[in-house]
Design a protein around this motif. Structure first.
Motif, PDB file in Angstrom:
ATOM      1  N   LYS A   6      36.147  48.664  48.284  1.00 38.04           N
ATOM      2  CA  LYS A   6      36.156  49.899  47.498  1.00 38.04           C
ATOM      3  C   LYS A   6      36.005  49.615  46.005  1.00 38.04           C
ATOM      4  O   LYS A   6      36.114  50.534  45.194  1.00 38.04           O
ATOM      5  CB  LYS A   6      37.452  50.671  47.754  1.00 38.04           C
ATOM      6  N   LYS A   7      35.805  48.332  45.675  1.00 38.13           N
ATOM      7  CA  LYS A   7      35.661  47.877  44.297  1.00 38.13           C
ATOM      8  C   LYS A   7      36.927  48.091  43.469  1.00 38.13           C
ATOM      9  O   LYS A   7      36.878  48.277  42.259  1.00 38.13           O
ATOM     10  CB  LYS A   7      34.443  48.506  43.627  1.00 38.13           C
ATOM     11  N   HIS A   8      38.066  48.037  44.127  1.00 42.91           N
ATOM     12  CA  HIS A   8      39.371  48.075  43.461  1.00 42.91           C
ATOM     13  C   HIS A   8      39.798  46.615  43.284  1.00 42.91           C
ATOM     14  O   HIS A   8      40.702  46.122  43.957  1.00 42.91           O
ATOM     15  CB  HIS A   8      40.397  48.849  44.277  1.00 42.91           C
ATOM     16  N   PHE A   9      39.116  45.942  42.368  1.00 36.79           N
ATOM     17  CA  PHE A   9      39.239  44.492  42.261  1.00 36.79           C
ATOM     18  C   PHE A   9      40.630  44.027  41.835  1.00 36.79           C
ATOM     19  O   PHE A   9      41.110  43.013  42.335  1.00 36.79           O
ATOM     20  CB  PHE A   9      38.172  43.941  41.320  1.00 36.79           C
ATOM     21  N   GLN A  10      41.280  44.747  40.931  1.00 37.70           N
ATOM     22  CA  GLN A  10      42.616  44.321  40.506  1.00 37.70           C
ATOM     23  C   GLN A  10      43.612  44.408  41.658  1.00 37.70           C
ATOM     24  O   GLN A  10      44.442  43.512  41.828  1.00 37.70           O
ATOM     25  CB  GLN A  10      43.096  45.141  39.317  1.00 37.70           C
ATOM     26  N   ASP A  11      43.526  45.460  42.437  1.00 39.26           N
ATOM     27  CA  ASP A  11      44.401  45.602  43.599  1.00 39.26           C
ATOM     28  C   ASP A  11      44.102  44.505  44.627  1.00 39.26           C
ATOM     29  O   ASP A  11      45.019  43.899  45.179  1.00 39.26           O
ATOM     30  CB  ASP A  11      44.229  46.985  44.221  1.00 39.26           C
ATOM     31  N   ALA A  12      42.833  44.250  44.849  1.00 37.81           N
ATOM     32  CA  ALA A  12      42.441  43.197  45.796  1.00 37.81           C
ATOM     33  C   ALA A  12      42.949  41.842  45.331  1.00 37.81           C
ATOM     34  O   ALA A  12      43.501  41.071  46.120  1.00 37.81           O
ATOM     35  CB  ALA A  12      40.927  43.177  45.960  1.00 37.81           C
ATOM     36  N   GLU A  13      42.781  41.553  44.048  1.00 33.75           N
ATOM     37  CA  GLU A  13      43.250  40.269  43.502  1.00 33.75           C
ATOM     38  C   GLU A  13      44.753  40.128  43.712  1.00 33.75           C
ATOM     39  O   GLU A  13      45.227  39.085  44.180  1.00 33.75           O
ATOM     40  CB  GLU A  13      42.915  40.179  42.014  1.00 33.75           C
ATOM     41  N   SER A  14      45.501  41.169  43.398  1.00 31.20           N
ATOM     42  CA  SER A  14      46.951  41.132  43.545  1.00 31.20           C
ATOM     43  C   SER A  14      47.371  40.864  44.994  1.00 31.20           C
ATOM     44  O   SER A  14      48.237  40.022  45.261  1.00 31.20           O
ATOM     45  CB  SER A  14      47.538  42.467  43.069  1.00 31.20           C
ATOM     46  N   LYS A  15      46.746  41.553  45.922  1.00 27.81           N
ATOM     47  CA  LYS A  15      47.091  41.384  47.333  1.00 27.81           C
ATOM     48  C   LYS A  15      46.700  40.006  47.862  1.00 27.81           C
ATOM     49  O   LYS A  15      47.449  39.389  48.629  1.00 27.81           O
ATOM     50  CB  LYS A  15      46.437  42.481  48.159  1.00 27.81           C
ATOM     51  N   ILE A  16      45.550  39.514  47.439  1.00 22.33           N
ATOM     52  CA  ILE A  16      45.106  38.201  47.912  1.00 22.33           C
ATOM     53  C   ILE A  16      45.990  37.107  47.324  1.00 22.33           C
ATOM     54  O   ILE A  16      46.350  36.149  48.021  1.00 22.33           O
ATOM     55  CB  ILE A  16      43.622  37.971  47.604  1.00 22.33           C
ATOM     56  N   LEU A  17      46.356  37.232  46.053  1.00 18.99           N
ATOM     57  CA  LEU A  17      47.251  36.233  45.453  1.00 18.99           C
ATOM     58  C   LEU A  17      48.598  36.216  46.167  1.00 18.99           C
ATOM     59  O   LEU A  17      49.190  35.148  46.356  1.00 18.99           O
ATOM     60  CB  LEU A  17      47.424  36.494  43.957  1.00 18.99           C
ATOM     61  N   LYS A  18      49.076  37.373  46.586  1.00 16.11           N
ATOM     62  CA  LYS A  18      50.325  37.428  47.351  1.00 16.11           C
ATOM     63  C   LYS A  18      50.152  36.705  48.691  1.00 16.11           C
ATOM     64  O   LYS A  18      51.017  35.934  49.107  1.00 16.11           O
ATOM     65  CB  LYS A  18      50.736  38.882  47.591  1.00 16.11           C
ATOM     66  N   ALA A  19      49.030  36.932  49.342  1.00 15.65           N
ATOM     67  CA  ALA A  19      48.752  36.246  50.615  1.00 15.65           C
ATOM     68  C   ALA A  19      48.684  34.736  50.411  1.00 15.65           C
ATOM     69  O   ALA A  19      49.185  33.971  51.240  1.00 15.65           O
ATOM     70  CB  ALA A  19      47.452  36.764  51.217  1.00 15.65           C
ATOM     71  N   ILE A  20      48.088  34.304  49.295  1.00 16.34           N
ATOM     72  CA  ILE A  20      47.988  32.868  49.010  1.00 16.34           C
ATOM     73  C   ILE A  20      49.375  32.272  48.784  1.00 16.34           C
ATOM     74  O   ILE A  20      49.640  31.148  49.218  1.00 16.34           O
ATOM     75  CB  ILE A  20      47.051  32.619  47.812  1.00 16.34           C
ATOM     76  N   ARG A  21      50.256  33.013  48.132  1.00 16.13           N
ATOM     77  CA  ARG A  21      51.629  32.508  47.943  1.00 16.13           C
ATOM     78  C   ARG A  21      52.323  32.310  49.282  1.00 16.13           C
ATOM     79  O   ARG A  21      53.103  31.378  49.464  1.00 16.13           O
ATOM     80  CB  ARG A  21      52.432  33.451  47.051  1.00 16.13           C
ATOM     81  N   ILE A  22      52.039  33.178  50.243  1.00 19.80           N
ATOM     82  CA  ILE A  22      52.661  33.090  51.567  1.00 19.80           C
ATOM     83  C   ILE A  22      52.029  31.980  52.397  1.00 19.80           C
ATOM     84  O   ILE A  22      52.720  31.249  53.098  1.00 19.80           O
ATOM     85  CB  ILE A  22      52.551  34.449  52.295  1.00 19.80           C
ATOM     86  N   ALA A  23      50.698  31.854  52.322  1.00 20.26           N
ATOM     87  CA  ALA A  23      49.963  30.863  53.126  1.00 20.26           C
ATOM     88  C   ALA A  23      48.933  30.158  52.239  1.00 20.26           C
ATOM     89  O   ALA A  23      47.741  30.471  52.280  1.00 20.26           O
ATOM     90  CB  ALA A  23      49.287  31.546  54.302  1.00 20.26           C
ATOM     91  N   PRO A  24      49.393  29.203  51.415  1.00 28.35           N
ATOM     92  CA  PRO A  24      48.504  28.584  50.433  1.00 28.35           C
ATOM     93  C   PRO A  24      47.349  27.767  51.005  1.00 28.35           C
ATOM     94  O   PRO A  24      46.363  27.527  50.296  1.00 28.35           O
ATOM     95  CB  PRO A  24      49.434  27.703  49.610  1.00 28.35           C
ATOM     96  N   ASN A  25      47.430  27.380  52.237  1.00 27.51           N
ATOM     97  CA  ASN A  25      46.365  26.567  52.827  1.00 27.51           C
ATOM     98  C   ASN A  25      45.416  27.368  53.714  1.00 27.51           C
ATOM     99  O   ASN A  25      44.625  26.785  54.462  1.00 27.51           O
ATOM    100  CB  ASN A  25      46.959  25.391  53.612  1.00 27.51           C
ATOM    101  N   GLU A  26      45.479  28.674  53.631  1.00 27.86           N
ATOM    102  CA  GLU A  26      44.574  29.528  54.392  1.00 27.86           C
ATOM    103  C   GLU A  26      43.277  29.679  53.582  1.00 27.86           C
ATOM    104  O   GLU A  26      43.231  30.398  52.590  1.00 27.86           O
ATOM    105  CB  GLU A  26      45.216  30.889  54.658  1.00 27.86           C
ATOM    106  N   THR A  27      42.253  28.989  54.022  1.00 29.11           N
ATOM    107  CA  THR A  27      41.016  28.914  53.236  1.00 29.11           C
ATOM    108  C   THR A  27      40.356  30.265  53.028  1.00 29.11           C
ATOM    109  O   THR A  27      39.768  30.511  51.963  1.00 29.11           O
ATOM    110  CB  THR A  27      39.996  27.964  53.890  1.00 29.11           C
ATOM    111  N   ILE A  28      40.453  31.146  53.983  1.00 29.22           N
ATOM    112  CA  ILE A  28      39.774  32.436  53.869  1.00 29.22           C
ATOM    113  C   ILE A  28      40.339  33.249  52.710  1.00 29.22           C
ATOM    114  O   ILE A  28      39.600  33.999  52.051  1.00 29.22           O
ATOM    115  CB  ILE A  28      39.825  33.217  55.210  1.00 29.22           C
ATOM    116  N   PHE A  29      41.623  33.084  52.398  1.00 26.67           N
ATOM    117  CA  PHE A  29      42.204  33.802  51.260  1.00 26.67           C
ATOM    118  C   PHE A  29      41.564  33.346  49.952  1.00 26.67           C
ATOM    119  O   PHE A  29      41.261  34.165  49.084  1.00 26.67           O
ATOM    120  CB  PHE A  29      43.721  33.611  51.198  1.00 26.67           C
ATOM    121  N   HIS A  30      41.372  32.050  49.817  1.00 25.63           N
ATOM    122  CA  HIS A  30      40.748  31.519  48.597  1.00 25.63           C
ATOM    123  C   HIS A  30      39.294  31.975  48.496  1.00 25.63           C
ATOM    124  O   HIS A  30      38.812  32.305  47.411  1.00 25.63           O
ATOM    125  CB  HIS A  30      40.852  29.995  48.562  1.00 25.63           C
TER     126      HIS A  30
END
Length: 66
Positions: A6-30
């Motif tokens: 939906k091109k809500h990039f700031q929201d997407a960035e925030s959610k993905i960074l949270k996912a990375i904190r939970i699972a830092p080795n999940e390549t798809i998040f990066h």
């Protein structure tokens, strides 16, 4: 990814960074974070995210393509 699509990039960035904190080795998040940064126009951060994904799994096809 819905926020990204939906091109809500700031929201997407925030959610993905949270996912990375939970699972830092999940390549798809990066990789997804790279897509967000590319959408924002921050190409250096996008490249860094793709490289991080590839550092975890060198043959991660999505990161290689992006």
């Amino acid at each position: 990814m819905i926020s990204y699509q939906k091109k809500h990039f700031q929201d997407a960035e925030s959610k993905i960074l949270k996912a990375i904190r939970i699972a830092p080795n999940e390549t798809i998040f990066h990789n997804h974070l790279g897509l967000v940064y590319r959408g924002i126009g921050d190409y250096q951060k996008a490249i860094d995210s793709y490289r991080h994904s590839l550092a975890i799994v060198p043959n991660q096809i999505d990161a290689l393509n992006n």
